[in-house]
Design an enzyme around this catalytic site. Sequence first.
Site, PDB file in Angstrom:
ATOM      1  N   HIS A  88       2.612  -3.321 -14.456  1.00 34.42           N
ATOM      2  CA  HIS A  88       2.735  -3.343 -15.908  1.00 34.42           C
ATOM      3  C   HIS A  88       3.511  -4.583 -16.303  1.00 34.42           C
ATOM      4  CE1 HIS A  88       3.703  -2.057 -20.007  1.00 34.42           C
ATOM      5  NE2 HIS A  88       2.681  -1.227 -19.872  1.00 34.42           N
ATOM      6  N   ASP A 122      -1.900   5.040 -16.840  1.00 28.76           N
ATOM      7  CA  ASP A 122      -3.312   5.287 -16.543  1.00 28.76           C
ATOM      8  C   ASP A 122      -3.530   5.887 -15.172  1.00 28.76           C
ATOM      9  OD1 ASP A 122      -4.175   4.282 -18.987  1.00 28.76           O
ATOM     10  OD2 ASP A 122      -3.999   2.237 -18.264  1.00 28.76           O
TER      11      ASP A 122
HETATM   12  N1  ACO Z   1      -2.730  -4.392  -7.513  1.00 27.82           N
HETATM   13  C1  ACO Z   1      -2.413  -5.386  -6.657  1.00 27.82           C
HETATM   14  N2  ACO Z   1      -1.649  -6.452  -6.977  1.00 27.82           N
HETATM   15  C2  ACO Z   1      -1.201  -6.502  -8.243  1.00 27.82           C
HETATM   16  C3  ACO Z   1      -1.489  -5.506  -9.197  1.00 27.82           C
HETATM   17  C4  ACO Z   1      -2.279  -4.410  -8.788  1.00 27.82           C
HETATM   18  N3  ACO Z   1      -2.581  -3.442  -9.649  1.00 27.82           N
HETATM   19  N4  ACO Z   1      -0.907  -5.814 -10.394  1.00 27.82           N
HETATM   20  C5  ACO Z   1      -0.282  -6.988 -10.194  1.00 27.82           C
HETATM   21  N5  ACO Z   1      -0.451  -7.403  -8.898  1.00 27.82           N
HETATM   22  C6  ACO Z   1       0.140  -8.610  -8.280  1.00 27.82           C
HETATM   23  C7  ACO Z   1      -0.583  -9.873  -8.724  1.00 27.82           C
HETATM   24  O1  ACO Z   1      -1.648 -10.190  -7.853  1.00 27.82           O
HETATM   25  C8  ACO Z   1       0.529 -10.878  -8.685  1.00 27.82           C
HETATM   26  O2  ACO Z   1       0.748 -11.207  -7.329  1.00 27.82           O
HETATM   27  P1  ACO Z   1       1.196 -12.721  -6.922  1.00 27.82           P
HETATM   28  O3  ACO Z   1       2.554 -12.898  -7.545  1.00 27.82           O
HETATM   29  O4  ACO Z   1       1.199 -12.732  -5.436  1.00 27.82           O
HETATM   30  O5  ACO Z   1       0.179 -13.634  -7.523  1.00 27.82           O
HETATM   31  C9  ACO Z   1       1.759 -10.092  -9.155  1.00 27.82           C
HETATM   32  O6  ACO Z   1       1.483  -8.722  -8.778  1.00 27.82           O
HETATM   33  C10 ACO Z   1       2.022 -10.177 -10.660  1.00 27.82           C
HETATM   34  O7  ACO Z   1       0.821  -9.784 -11.339  1.00 27.82           O
HETATM   35  P2  ACO Z   1       0.386 -10.329 -12.765  1.00 27.82           P
HETATM   36  O8  ACO Z   1      -1.061 -10.053 -12.980  1.00 27.82           O
HETATM   37  O9  ACO Z   1       0.846 -11.742 -12.903  1.00 27.82           O
HETATM   38  O10 ACO Z   1       1.267  -9.431 -13.729  1.00 27.82           O
HETATM   39  P3  ACO Z   1       1.049  -9.198 -15.257  1.00 27.82           P
HETATM   40  O11 ACO Z   1       2.336  -8.687 -15.798  1.00 27.82           O
HETATM   41  O12 ACO Z   1       0.451 -10.388 -15.910  1.00 27.82           O
HETATM   42  O13 ACO Z   1      -0.087  -8.052 -15.307  1.00 27.82           O
HETATM   43  C11 ACO Z   1      -1.180  -5.965 -15.308  1.00 27.82           C
HETATM   44  C12 ACO Z   1       0.147  -6.716 -15.537  1.00 27.82           C
HETATM   45  C13 ACO Z   1      -2.311  -6.652 -16.077  1.00 27.82           C
HETATM   46  C14 ACO Z   1      -1.037  -4.553 -15.876  1.00 27.82           C
HETATM   47  C15 ACO Z   1      -1.483  -5.941 -13.804  1.00 27.82           C
HETATM   48  O14 ACO Z   1      -0.430  -5.320 -13.098  1.00 27.82           O
HETATM   49  C16 ACO Z   1      -2.814  -5.245 -13.475  1.00 27.82           C
HETATM   50  O15 ACO Z   1      -3.875  -5.887 -13.544  1.00 27.82           O
HETATM   51  N6  ACO Z   1      -2.785  -3.897 -13.137  1.00 27.82           N
HETATM   52  C17 ACO Z   1      -3.992  -3.160 -12.887  1.00 27.82           C
HETATM   53  C18 ACO Z   1      -4.654  -2.780 -14.198  1.00 27.82           C
HETATM   54  C19 ACO Z   1      -3.920  -1.667 -14.924  1.00 27.82           C
HETATM   55  O16 ACO Z   1      -3.531  -0.673 -14.347  1.00 27.82           O
HETATM   56  N7  ACO Z   1      -3.754  -1.867 -16.248  1.00 27.82           N
HETATM   57  C20 ACO Z   1      -3.116  -0.885 -17.116  1.00 27.82           C
HETATM   58  C21 ACO Z   1      -1.819  -1.393 -17.644  1.00 27.82           C
HETATM   59  S1  ACO Z   1      -1.019  -0.113 -18.549  1.00 27.82           S
HETATM   60  C22 ACO Z   1      -1.727  -0.157 -20.080  1.00 27.82           C
HETATM   61  O17 ACO Z   1      -2.293  -1.105 -20.533  1.00 27.82           O
HETATM   62  C23 ACO Z   1      -1.659   1.075 -20.823  1.00 27.82           C
END
Ligand code: ACO
Length: 422
Positions: free
Chosen positions: A306, A363
Site C-alpha cells: 500500500h 482487498d
Molecule cells: N507484490 C510483490 N512486490 C511488490 C508488491 C506486491 N504486491 N507491491 C509492491 N512490491 C514491491 C515493488 O516491486 C517494489 O520493489 P523494488 O523496490 O524492489 O522495486 C517495492 O515493493 C515498492 O513498490 P511500489 O510499486 O513502488 O510501491 P507503491 O507505493 O507505488 O505501490 C501498490 C503500492 C500499487 C498498492 C503496490 O503495492 C501494488 O501494486 N500492490 C498490489 C495491488 C494491490 O493490492 N492494490 C490495492 C491497493 S489498496 C487499495 O487501493 C484499496
Amino acid sequence: MATVTLTDNRNGKKYEFEILSPSVGPDVIDIRSLYQTTGMFTYDPGFTSTASCSSNITYIDGEKGELRYRGYDISDLATKKTYLDTCHLLLTGKLPSKSELAAFDLEIRKRSFVHEGLKNLFYAFPDSAHPMAMMSSSVSALSAFHYEHLDIDQEEEFQVMARRIVAKIPTLAALSYRRSLGIPFIYPDIERSFTENFLYMMRAYPSAKTIIRDVEVKALDTIFTLHAEHEQNASTSTVRAVASTGAHPYAAISAGINALWGRAHGGANESVIAQLEMIGSVDNVDEFIKKAKDPDDDFRLMGFGHRVYKNFDPRARILKNLLDELKEDLGVDSELLEVAKKIEEVALTDEYFIKRKLYPNIDFYSGLILTALKIPKSLFTIIFVIGRSVGWITQWIELKHDKEMKIARPRQKYTGPVSKKI
Ligand code: ACO
C-alpha cells in the site's frame, strides 16, 4: 514561526519556507511561493511527498496502521456502528442520534429510486459490458437528470445532492449487475435497510421469495464501512481534480469510479480472488511467493502493499477477524481461506516483504467474504464504489468550502526537444 531553509548550492542563495502543523501527523512545508521566489518547481511523481489539500475528514497513520474517520477509529465504527451511521458522520461531522439516524435512513431509502429514463440507458449497453463501465456511465448520466444542482451555494443543497448519490449508487450498481446478466430489473424496496436493500436488488426475481440473512447484511455493511473514506487516494484525488474545475458533482464522482477501476487501486479486489483461485492450494504458495519476489517477473501478490500503510492495513485486520467470526455462517470457501492465510504467513516472515513493508491490504480478505455472499468477481469493485461514494462526495463538499482551493494544475519537468523548425 517554524521554517525550513533551502540553499541553492549553485549560487549560495537561501530561501525560507514556513512549516505548517496539522492537528496530528507529519508537518508540511508550505511551498506555495516556491516558484515565485526560486523559479523552480518540485518534482514528485505519484505525489509521494505532497499534501495536495487541507482536510478534516480522515486521518491515516501508515506507520502504525491507524485509520480514523472524523477522529473515530475505524475498528470502533466497523464493529459498533452501521454504514449509514458512518455516512452521517462523514457528511455532517457527527455520529447521528437515534432520531437523526432514523430520519437519515428514511431519506436515503426514499431517494434510492432512479428516473425511468436513466434505467433505459442500461438497455443500450451490450451484454458483455463490464459493470464498472455501466456504473461510471450511469453516474455521469445522473447529471442529465439532476442538473439543478450545478451551481450550488447552499449547504442544504450540498447535503441533498450528497444523499442522492449515497442513495442511488446501490440502485445503479444493481442495475449494472442485472443488465450484465440480462435479468429483469428490480426496484428498490424501501422497507429494507440500505445494505439489505442492495442484496435484495441483486438477488430478487419477480414473484419469488428473496432470502437475505442477517449475517450477510452484517458482513456487507462492515465492508461498506471499511471502504467509506480513505483521504487523498487516487480516485479521491481524481474527484477533487475534476471538482476543482467546477464540473458537475456527478461528473466528478464518475471520474472517481473510473480511477478506482484500475488493478493498482480498487480493481485489486477482483484480481486477489482470481489469484487465490489460480494458486489453488497451500502447496503452491511458495512457488507464487517466489514469482512475486522475482524482479524479472511482472507478477505481484495482489492484495499486498500500500502506498500509505507500511504496516498492516487496519481494514484488512478487521476483515480477517470478521472472516474468522462468520466463516461458518457465511459459508466461506475454506480452501481459499487457507491459501490466503498461508500467503499472509509466508509473506510476513519473508525478507523481501519485510524489507519493503508489504502487508495485506483491505482487498486481500474482502473477496473471500464477497464470494461467500455470492457476489461475482466482476462486481467486487462495484462494492467498493458503493462504500466509497460517501467519501468522494464528502471530499467534494469539503473542497467547495475550501477558501485555499485552486484548480488542480500540476507542472512538469519537460524533457522533450527544445526548439525545432519546420
Ligand atoms: N507484490 C510483490 N512486490 C511488490 C508488491 C506486491 N504486491 N507491491 C509492491 N512490491 C514491491 C515493488 O516491486 C517494489 O520493489 P523494488 O523496490 O524492489 O522495486 C517495492 O515493493 C515498492 O513498490 P511500489 O510499486 O513502488 O510501491 P507503491 O507505493 O507505488 O505501490 C501498490 C503500492 C500499487 C498498492 C503496490 O503495492 C501494488 O501494486 N500492490 C498490489 C495491488 C494491490 O493490492 N492494490 C490495492 C491497493 S489498496 C487499495 O487501493 C484499496
